[in-house]
Scaffold this motif. Structure first.
Motif, PDB file in Angstrom:
ATOM      1  N   ILE A 283       1.906 -12.333   1.293  1.00  0.00           N
ATOM      2  CA  ILE A 283       0.470 -12.592   1.716  1.00  0.00           C
ATOM      3  C   ILE A 283      -0.191 -12.429   0.219  1.00  0.00           C
ATOM      4  CG2 ILE A 283      -1.683 -11.947   2.752  1.00  0.00           C
ATOM      5  CD1 ILE A 283       0.633 -12.805   4.677  1.00  0.00           C
ATOM      6  N   LEU A 284      -1.335 -12.998  -0.230  1.00  0.00           N
ATOM      7  CA  LEU A 284      -1.876 -12.903  -1.554  1.00  0.00           C
ATOM      8  C   LEU A 284      -3.511 -12.909  -1.003  1.00  0.00           C
ATOM      9  CD1 LEU A 284      -1.922 -12.871  -4.437  1.00  0.00           C
ATOM     10  CD2 LEU A 284      -1.952 -15.358  -4.689  1.00  0.00           C
ATOM     11  N   THR A 285      -4.077 -11.963  -1.643  1.00  0.00           N
ATOM     12  CA  THR A 285      -5.495 -11.996  -1.569  1.00  0.00           C
ATOM     13  C   THR A 285      -6.004 -11.645  -3.068  1.00  0.00           C
ATOM     14  OG1 THR A 285      -7.662 -11.177  -0.319  1.00  0.00           O
ATOM     15  CG2 THR A 285      -5.857  -9.667  -0.725  1.00  0.00           C
ATOM     16  N   VAL A 286      -7.261 -11.290  -2.989  1.00  0.00           N
ATOM     17  CA  VAL A 286      -8.018 -10.705  -4.409  1.00  0.00           C
ATOM     18  C   VAL A 286      -8.834  -9.577  -4.010  1.00  0.00           C
ATOM     19  CG1 VAL A 286      -9.779 -12.472  -4.107  1.00  0.00           C
ATOM     20  CG2 VAL A 286      -9.372 -11.329  -6.276  1.00  0.00           C
ATOM     21  N   GLU A 287      -8.738  -8.575  -4.655  1.00  0.00           N
ATOM     22  CA  GLU A 287      -9.710  -7.415  -4.480  1.00  0.00           C
ATOM     23  C   GLU A 287     -11.179  -7.597  -4.275  1.00  0.00           C
ATOM     24  OE1 GLU A 287      -8.847  -4.411  -7.392  1.00  0.00           O
ATOM     25  OE2 GLU A 287      -9.679  -5.783  -9.219  1.00  0.00           O
ATOM     26  N   SER A 288     -11.817  -6.858  -3.515  1.00  0.00           N
ATOM     27  CA  SER A 288     -11.732  -5.837  -2.697  1.00  0.00           C
ATOM     28  C   SER A 288     -11.755  -6.455  -1.300  1.00  0.00           C
ATOM     29  CB  SER A 288     -12.447  -4.702  -2.962  1.00  0.00           C
ATOM     30  OG  SER A 288     -12.414  -4.151  -4.219  1.00  0.00           O
ATOM     31  N   SER A 289     -12.484  -7.393  -1.227  1.00  0.00           N
ATOM     32  CA  SER A 289     -12.807  -7.350   0.257  1.00  0.00           C
ATOM     33  C   SER A 289     -12.006  -8.163   1.106  1.00  0.00           C
ATOM     34  CB  SER A 289     -14.402  -7.851   0.679  1.00  0.00           C
ATOM     35  OG  SER A 289     -14.505  -9.082  -0.175  1.00  0.00           O
ATOM     36  N   GLY A 290     -11.047  -8.774   0.348  1.00  0.00           N
ATOM     37  CA  GLY A 290     -10.020  -9.575   1.110  1.00  0.00           C
ATOM     38  C   GLY A 290      -8.828  -8.638   1.754  1.00  0.00           C
ATOM     39  N   ILE A 291      -8.809  -7.524   1.087  1.00  0.00           N
ATOM     40  CA  ILE A 291      -7.658  -6.458   1.168  1.00  0.00           C
ATOM     41  C   ILE A 291      -7.621  -6.083   2.800  1.00  0.00           C
ATOM     42  CG2 ILE A 291      -6.608  -4.127   0.778  1.00  0.00           C
ATOM     43  CD1 ILE A 291      -7.883  -4.574  -2.055  1.00  0.00           C
ATOM     44  N   PRO A 292      -8.577  -5.646   3.449  1.00  0.00           N
ATOM     45  CA  PRO A 292      -8.402  -5.246   4.722  1.00  0.00           C
ATOM     46  C   PRO A 292      -7.629  -6.256   5.844  1.00  0.00           C
ATOM     47  CG  PRO A 292     -10.412  -4.331   4.046  1.00  0.00           C
ATOM     48  CD  PRO A 292      -9.860  -5.327   3.235  1.00  0.00           C
ATOM     49  N   LEU A 293      -7.972  -7.636   5.667  1.00  0.00           N
ATOM     50  CA  LEU A 293      -7.460  -8.516   6.333  1.00  0.00           C
ATOM     51  C   LEU A 293      -6.035  -9.007   5.986  1.00  0.00           C
ATOM     52  CD1 LEU A 293      -7.958 -10.727   8.666  1.00  0.00           C
ATOM     53  CD2 LEU A 293      -9.027 -12.448   7.146  1.00  0.00           C
ATOM     54  N   ALA A 294      -5.998  -9.072   4.631  1.00  0.00           N
ATOM     55  CA  ALA A 294      -4.535  -9.124   4.057  1.00  0.00           C
ATOM     56  C   ALA A 294      -3.559  -8.237   4.679  1.00  0.00           C
ATOM     57  CB  ALA A 294      -4.588  -9.368   2.608  1.00  0.00           C
ATOM     58  N   CYS A 295      -4.039  -6.992   4.494  1.00  0.00           N
ATOM     59  CA  CYS A 295      -3.005  -5.632   5.028  1.00  0.00           C
ATOM     60  C   CYS A 295      -2.746  -5.757   6.460  1.00  0.00           C
ATOM     61  CB  CYS A 295      -3.960  -4.464   4.603  1.00  0.00           C
ATOM     62  SG  CYS A 295      -3.098  -3.098   4.819  1.00  0.00           S
ATOM     63  N   MET A 296      -3.767  -6.017   7.347  1.00  0.00           N
ATOM     64  CA  MET A 296      -3.273  -6.321   8.678  1.00  0.00           C
ATOM     65  C   MET A 296      -2.648  -7.651   9.099  1.00  0.00           C
ATOM     66  SD  MET A 296      -4.471  -3.374   9.311  1.00  0.00           S
ATOM     67  CE  MET A 296      -3.585  -3.497  11.043  1.00  0.00           C
ATOM     68  N   THR A 297      -2.886  -8.633   7.987  1.00  0.00           N
ATOM     69  CA  THR A 297      -1.992  -9.717   8.259  1.00  0.00           C
ATOM     70  C   THR A 297      -0.524  -9.578   7.815  1.00  0.00           C
ATOM     71  OG1 THR A 297      -3.873 -11.335   7.914  1.00  0.00           O
ATOM     72  CG2 THR A 297      -2.019 -12.320   7.868  1.00  0.00           C
ATOM     73  N   ALA A 298      -0.228  -8.938   6.685  1.00  0.00           N
ATOM     74  CA  ALA A 298       0.826  -8.401   6.264  1.00  0.00           C
ATOM     75  C   ALA A 298       1.796  -7.718   7.225  1.00  0.00           C
ATOM     76  CB  ALA A 298       0.791  -7.846   4.813  1.00  0.00           C
ATOM     77  N   ALA A 299       1.114  -6.814   7.921  1.00  0.00           N
ATOM     78  CA  ALA A 299       1.615  -5.950   9.045  1.00  0.00           C
ATOM     79  C   ALA A 299       2.045  -6.744   9.913  1.00  0.00           C
ATOM     80  CB  ALA A 299       0.456  -4.967   9.362  1.00  0.00           C
ATOM     81  N   ALA A 300       1.161  -7.789  10.679  1.00  0.00           N
ATOM     82  CA  ALA A 300       1.856  -8.949  11.672  1.00  0.00           C
ATOM     83  C   ALA A 300       3.069  -9.670  11.141  1.00  0.00           C
ATOM     84  CB  ALA A 300       0.559  -9.867  11.902  1.00  0.00           C
ATOM     85  N   PHE A 301       2.974 -10.210   9.974  1.00  0.00           N
ATOM     86  CA  PHE A 301       4.230 -10.975   9.366  1.00  0.00           C
ATOM     87  C   PHE A 301       5.353 -10.242   8.960  1.00  0.00           C
ATOM     88  CE2 PHE A 301       0.863 -14.410   8.866  1.00  0.00           C
ATOM     89  CZ  PHE A 301       1.844 -15.291   9.282  1.00  0.00           C
ATOM     90  N   LYS A 302       5.099  -8.666   8.878  1.00  0.00           N
ATOM     91  CA  LYS A 302       6.070  -7.805   8.347  1.00  0.00           C
ATOM     92  C   LYS A 302       6.672  -8.085   6.826  1.00  0.00           C
ATOM     93  CE  LYS A 302       7.903  -5.855  12.878  1.00  0.00           C
ATOM     94  NZ  LYS A 302       6.758  -6.508  13.807  1.00  0.00           N
ATOM     95  N   VAL A 303       5.787  -8.699   6.476  1.00  0.00           N
ATOM     96  CA  VAL A 303       5.855  -9.132   4.643  1.00  0.00           C
ATOM     97  C   VAL A 303       5.143  -8.232   3.961  1.00  0.00           C
ATOM     98  CG1 VAL A 303       6.640 -11.357   5.424  1.00  0.00           C
ATOM     99  CG2 VAL A 303       4.367 -11.013   4.583  1.00  0.00           C
TER     100      VAL A 303
END
Lengths: 191, 191
Positions: free
Chosen positions: A54-74
């Motif tokens: 998953i790729l995002t840009v700091e800062s405000s994309g980080i929470p959604l990217a973090c939980m999305t990465a958790a869902a994908f396990k990547v």
């Protein structure tokens, strides 16, 4: 996504200059259970696409990217807006145009974390003119990785960036699309 | 925490000027399963303290704060370094001193998201001189909220900030403390 539209209507605040404040749950104070629901919807949409990063840009994309990465396990990567002391020498970089300031600013990803073997899903909180997504797409292309698609929580449809990207053939999955915003009303695009 | 020490030894890179690069799993590319383990350890440590909110500062504290908030099932807030268009008029603010640049910079939290009713746990990725933690502590105190304590992934013990805070009576829970770092070796403090 009806759930997100309800949160926006409940907690969002319409401010001057077409600014929608959702900083009570998305990008200043973060309600992790709401963001987890959004991430799960992104996972459902892209789960068969072989996403490796998953790729995002700091800062405000980080929470959604973090939980999305958790869902994908990547893993996820957040592009940096400043060259910090611990960023690698070799980076992929691109310029983001700010609608508000009129200026361009650089974003960077260490070259060692993206490569030909990656299938990348780009995630962000907002999509307006599309400049941040375009900069992230450019970084993915430069790295030789495969772009799986993009996903955002809130697309401001009336600013046109999402539809332009779709016309060019990019996959843009928006959990909510706002087609019109007045001082007192938010009108969402029908699914 | 042995698990984190192992990750640091496996993936960390020692750079000049006492910089420890852990950007392959903690603060540029983020390995969410590692960060979840760290968050769970923080939860175990503070789970009986009645935490109602997690507070960090953008950007690199966000992933750990996000997973910690998920463990506690409470919201988190990331303090902002820039006054963006959707930050409220009324903010709690404080100054962070940068060891690297020698300059002070402001961090801000919208006043509406912290108040007397909150029990706040401060979370960050690194603790060196302690300037970021001190600034976040000041914001909690200004807001009238109760400070439960602080938690960081990596404390650079040799820079003294953590021990100074402990002497002053603050709770500082570090998942790993590095007491010495040479060009080729990292020595952790014993539990």
């Amino acid at each position: 996504m009806q759930f997100l539209e309800e949160q926006i209507l409940k907690y969002g605040k319409i401010c001057p200059h077409s600014v929608l404040k959702v900083d009570s749950f998305l990008n200043h104070q973060v309600n992790v259970s709401i963001v987890t629901e959004l991430a799960n919807a992104i996972y459902e949409h892209y789960k068969d696409s072989g996403v490796t990063k998953i790729l995002t840009v700091e800062s405000s994309g980080i929470p959604l990217a973090c939980m999305t990465a958790a869902a994908f396990k990547v893993p996820f990567i957040f592009a940096k807006k400043k060259r910090t002391i611990n960023l690698s020498e070799q980076v992929f970089k691109s310029a983001v145009h700010s609608y508000t300031t009129g200026k361009y600013s650089e974003i960077m990803v260490s070259a060692e974390y993206l490569g030909r073997e990656d299938n990348v899903l780009i995630v962000d909180d907002f999509l307006a003119k599309g400049s941040a997504l375009r900069a992230l797409i450019e970084i993915v292309e430069d790295s030789g990785a495969t772009l799986v698609g993009t996903a955002v929580a809130i697309e401001k449809g009336f600013q046109g960036g999402g539809d332009m990207l779709r016309k060019e053939g990019f996959k843009v999955y928006s959990l909510s699309i706002i087609d019109k915003m007045t001082e007192s009303k938010i009108i969402f695009r029908e699914d």
